[in-house]
Design a protein around this motif. Structure first.
Motif, PDB file in Angstrom:
ATOM      1  N   UNK A   1      12.157 -40.649 -26.752  1.00  0.00           N
ATOM      2  CA  UNK A   1      13.428 -40.048 -27.171  1.00  0.00           C
ATOM      3  C   UNK A   1      14.175 -40.877 -28.229  1.00  0.00           C
ATOM      4  N   UNK A   2      14.164 -42.209 -28.149  1.00  0.00           N
ATOM      5  CA  UNK A   2      14.798 -42.970 -29.229  1.00  0.00           C
ATOM      6  C   UNK A   2      14.114 -42.750 -30.582  1.00  0.00           C
ATOM      7  N   UNK A   3      12.806 -42.505 -30.542  1.00  0.00           N
ATOM      8  CA  UNK A   3      12.077 -42.204 -31.782  1.00  0.00           C
ATOM      9  C   UNK A   3      12.640 -40.930 -32.422  1.00  0.00           C
ATOM     10  N   UNK A   4      12.831 -39.880 -31.609  1.00  0.00           N
ATOM     11  CA  UNK A   4      13.379 -38.651 -32.178  1.00  0.00           C
ATOM     12  C   UNK A   4      14.847 -38.814 -32.558  1.00  0.00           C
ATOM     13  N   UNK A   5      15.611 -39.543 -31.781  1.00  0.00           N
ATOM     14  CA  UNK A   5      17.022 -39.750 -32.115  1.00  0.00           C
ATOM     15  C   UNK A   5      17.160 -40.408 -33.484  1.00  0.00           C
ATOM     16  N   UNK A   6      16.199 -41.249 -33.843  1.00  0.00           N
ATOM     17  CA  UNK A   6      16.230 -41.901 -35.155  1.00  0.00           C
ATOM     18  C   UNK A   6      16.125 -40.898 -36.292  1.00  0.00           C
ATOM     19  N   UNK A   7      15.638 -39.689 -35.996  1.00  0.00           N
ATOM     20  CA  UNK A   7      15.481 -38.644 -37.007  1.00  0.00           C
ATOM     21  C   UNK A   7      16.681 -37.713 -37.065  1.00  0.00           C
ATOM     22  N   UNK A   8      17.625 -37.896 -36.171  1.00  0.00           N
ATOM     23  CA  UNK A   8      18.781 -37.001 -36.078  1.00  0.00           C
ATOM     24  C   UNK A   8      19.926 -37.478 -36.975  1.00  0.00           C
ATOM     25  N   UNK A   9      20.979 -36.689 -36.984  1.00  0.00           N
ATOM     26  CA  UNK A   9      22.158 -37.015 -37.783  1.00  0.00           C
ATOM     27  C   UNK A   9      22.709 -38.390 -37.387  1.00  0.00           C
ATOM     28  N   UNK A  10      23.076 -39.171 -38.384  1.00  0.00           N
ATOM     29  CA  UNK A  10      23.572 -40.522 -38.127  1.00  0.00           C
ATOM     30  C   UNK A  10      24.783 -40.507 -37.188  1.00  0.00           C
ATOM     31  N   UNK A  11      25.564 -39.453 -37.246  1.00  0.00           N
ATOM     32  CA  UNK A  11      26.762 -39.367 -36.415  1.00  0.00           C
ATOM     33  C   UNK A  11      26.414 -39.355 -34.936  1.00  0.00           C
ATOM     34  N   UNK A  12      25.379 -38.615 -34.545  1.00  0.00           N
ATOM     35  CA  UNK A  12      25.014 -38.574 -33.137  1.00  0.00           C
ATOM     36  C   UNK A  12      24.321 -39.870 -32.720  1.00  0.00           C
ATOM     37  N   UNK A  13      23.608 -40.510 -33.636  1.00  0.00           N
ATOM     38  CA  UNK A  13      23.037 -41.823 -33.324  1.00  0.00           C
ATOM     39  C   UNK A  13      24.147 -42.817 -32.978  1.00  0.00           C
ATOM     40  N   UNK A  14      25.228 -42.779 -33.738  1.00  0.00           N
ATOM     41  CA  UNK A  14      26.368 -43.661 -33.470  1.00  0.00           C
ATOM     42  C   UNK A  14      26.998 -43.335 -32.118  1.00  0.00           C
ATOM     43  N   UNK A  15      27.084 -42.048 -31.803  1.00  0.00           N
ATOM     44  CA  UNK A  15      27.666 -41.653 -30.517  1.00  0.00           C
ATOM     45  C   UNK A  15      26.830 -42.171 -29.353  1.00  0.00           C
ATOM     46  N   UNK A  16      25.519 -42.110 -29.502  1.00  0.00           N
ATOM     47  CA  UNK A  16      24.626 -42.503 -28.412  1.00  0.00           C
ATOM     48  C   UNK A  16      24.524 -44.016 -28.286  1.00  0.00           C
ATOM     49  N   UNK A  17      24.331 -44.720 -29.400  1.00  0.00           N
ATOM     50  CA  UNK A  17      24.025 -46.148 -29.347  1.00  0.00           C
ATOM     51  C   UNK A  17      25.123 -47.052 -29.901  1.00  0.00           C
ATOM     52  N   UNK A  18      26.172 -46.478 -30.468  1.00  0.00           N
ATOM     53  CA  UNK A  18      27.175 -47.307 -31.131  1.00  0.00           C
ATOM     54  C   UNK A  18      27.805 -48.352 -30.234  1.00  0.00           C
ATOM     55  N   UNK A  19      28.051 -47.988 -28.988  1.00  0.00           N
ATOM     56  CA  UNK A  19      28.683 -48.915 -28.045  1.00  0.00           C
ATOM     57  C   UNK A  19      27.680 -49.627 -27.141  1.00  0.00           C
ATOM     58  N   UNK A  20      26.492 -49.033 -26.968  1.00  0.00           N
ATOM     59  CA  UNK A  20      25.510 -49.609 -26.043  1.00  0.00           C
ATOM     60  C   UNK A  20      24.105 -49.234 -26.493  1.00  0.00           C
ATOM     61  N   UNK A  21      23.385 -50.198 -27.035  1.00  0.00           N
ATOM     62  CA  UNK A  21      22.033 -49.929 -27.530  1.00  0.00           C
ATOM     63  C   UNK A  21      21.043 -49.692 -26.397  1.00  0.00           C
ATOM     64  N   UNK A  22      21.469 -49.936 -25.157  1.00  0.00           N
ATOM     65  CA  UNK A  22      20.607 -49.726 -23.996  1.00  0.00           C
ATOM     66  C   UNK A  22      20.736 -48.316 -23.417  1.00  0.00           C
ATOM     67  N   UNK A  23      21.517 -47.450 -24.045  1.00  0.00           N
ATOM     68  CA  UNK A  23      21.699 -46.094 -23.548  1.00  0.00           C
ATOM     69  C   UNK A  23      20.367 -45.347 -23.533  1.00  0.00           C
ATOM     70  N   UNK A  24      20.072 -44.683 -22.401  1.00  0.00           N
ATOM     71  CA  UNK A  24      18.842 -43.906 -22.261  1.00  0.00           C
ATOM     72  C   UNK A  24      19.119 -42.430 -22.500  1.00  0.00           C
ATOM     73  N   UNK A  25      18.086 -41.739 -22.967  1.00  0.00           N
ATOM     74  CA  UNK A  25      18.172 -40.311 -23.287  1.00  0.00           C
ATOM     75  C   UNK A  25      17.099 -39.577 -22.494  1.00  0.00           C
ATOM     76  N   UNK A  26      17.449 -38.447 -21.906  1.00  0.00           N
ATOM     77  CA  UNK A  26      16.502 -37.635 -21.145  1.00  0.00           C
ATOM     78  C   UNK A  26      16.025 -36.456 -21.986  1.00  0.00           C
TER      79      UNK A  26
END
Length: 394
Positions: free
Chosen positions: A85-110
């Motif tokens: 999932x982090x691989x696909x998130x890297x392909x998404x809009x930068x804004x949502x990447x910031x929302x997911x990982x901006x505060x915590x790079x350890x955030x998991x995605x299902x």
């Protein structure tokens, strides 16, 4: 050279193994299992470096998943699914990447990606409804990818079909707690997800067909690292099959430890029985072949992308065919040694039976269905262009 994350997993192996029984009993990863995955860094292997990840070679990711699964099948499975999932998130809009990982790079995605929902266009995005099964590791995730079809005003999918992967924060969906009670991979906590009238901003969506091709999505996202130019249907199956192969390595490891000092009812020691020893070596060779072929396939695709070449559909189809075969070959080999492990292998306090159940459960994932992919791969080798419906999940 062995990747540092793989080395960490190997060092933590006994602790992964010690936590496996509790993980299965809980029906989700135990707190210890989650802590070990975080400590090793498995979920960050395919995460981009600018958000605290390794952007690792997919071969290294596969080896890390195998290493976890060899000690705990359920934990390895969650790493194999969730780690993509982090691989696909890297392909998404930068804004949502910031929302997911901006505060915590350890955030998991299902996930899951099965298009079990309908996304109806509205101002600024979509309104999503649906119910999805098999969201592995979902209790430990704060965001989720869900497959959906674009719908019309009537709430039904439009024609021709238009698939999306939509991204939701934890507050926008419900986990159905009593929806995972199974015979194998019980500790994955692969529960159902329900979404009711959730608004999904357009920037939290990505075209399923664009991700499937890989190269286009990477260019749009500005990702230059080779790993992000690979096709989705090469990367996602990799994590799942790596878990299955790792689980069968666990079967072999526990079988060897159990047989070393075992004496059969005939009075013959296993280490002196040529038939048992032949079966062990035959199975070990098949499991090793599965590992080697799986790693070879993704490495070949990575090499093509690294050289700036476009990965053809035929190349994708053949790698998918081989990836499926790797899973089936490894589980068939595990069957041969499990059936020779004696009646005590069936006891619930013997890890062998858990690994055996987990291996068979892994074959039930849709990406391990051989018929359609084998059919399509054969057509491509004959130079016949498969119909659109034959290109699904390739």
């Amino acid at each position: 050279m062995t990747h540092e994350v793989v080395q960490k997993v190997e060092a933590l192996g006994p602790r992964f193994a010690a936590a496996a029984a509790e993980t299965e009993k809980l029906g989700k990863l135990s707190a210890e299992s989650v802590a070990l995955v975080r400590e090793a860094g498995v979920m960050r292997m395919l995460q981009p470096k600018d958000f605290g990840g390794f952007a690792a070679h997919p071969r290294d990711f596969a080896e890390a998943v195998m290493a976890v699964a060899r000690h705990c099948g359920s934990t390895g499975w969650v790493c194999g699914v969730g780690g993509v999932h982090p691989w696909e998130m890297a392909l998404c809009d930068r804004k949502v990447q910031e929302e997911v990982w901006g505060q915590d790079s350890q955030t998991w995605i299902a996930s899951p990606y099965m298009p079990s929902g309908v996304a109806v266009p509205t101002k600024g995005g979509y309104v999503l409804n649906g119910r999805w099964q098999f969201s592995s590791g979902t209790d430990h995730c704060d965001w989720i990818f869900l497959g959906a079809m674009v719908g019309g005003a009537d709430g039904k999918p439009v024609t021709p079909p238009n698939g999306l992967h939509v991204i939701l924060p934890r507050a926008d969906y419900t986990i159905v707690d009593d929806s995972w009670n199974v015979v194998g991979l019980a500790g994955t906590g692969s529960k159902d997800i329900i979404v009711e009238n959730a608004f999904v901003p357009a920037y939290r969506t990505i075209s399923a067909s664009e991700v499937a091709e890989g190269e286009t999505a990477a260019e749009r996202a500005g990702r230059t690292e080779t790993v992000y130019r690979l096709p989705f249907w090469s990367m996602f199956p990799l994590g799942i099959t790596s878990a299955v192969v790792g689980i069968t390595e666990g079967v072999l490891e526990h079988h060897l430890a159990y047989q070393r000092d075992r004496t059969m009812s005939t009075g013959t020691k296993i280490k002196e029985d040529p038939y048992s020893l032949y079966a062990i070596s035959d199975a070990a060779a098949e499991i090793a072949a599965s590992r080697a072929q799986l790693l070879d396939g993704i490495t070949r695709l990575h090499d093509l992308a690294e050289a700036g070449k476009t990965i053809t559909f035929e190349q994708r189809a053949l790698v998918r065919r081989n990836q499926i075969r790797c899973a089936w070959r490894a589980v068939m080999a595990a069957d041969q040694i499990f059936s020779r492990s004696g009646g005590n292998a069936l006891r619930l306090d013997n890890p062998l039976q858990r690994f055996w159940r987990d291996a068979h459960a892994g074959l039930h994932h849709a990406i391990h269905t051989p018929g359609p992919t084998y059919h399509t791969a054969a057509l491509t080798e004959m130079g016949i262009d498969p119909a659109p419906g034959q290109r699904v999940m390739i």
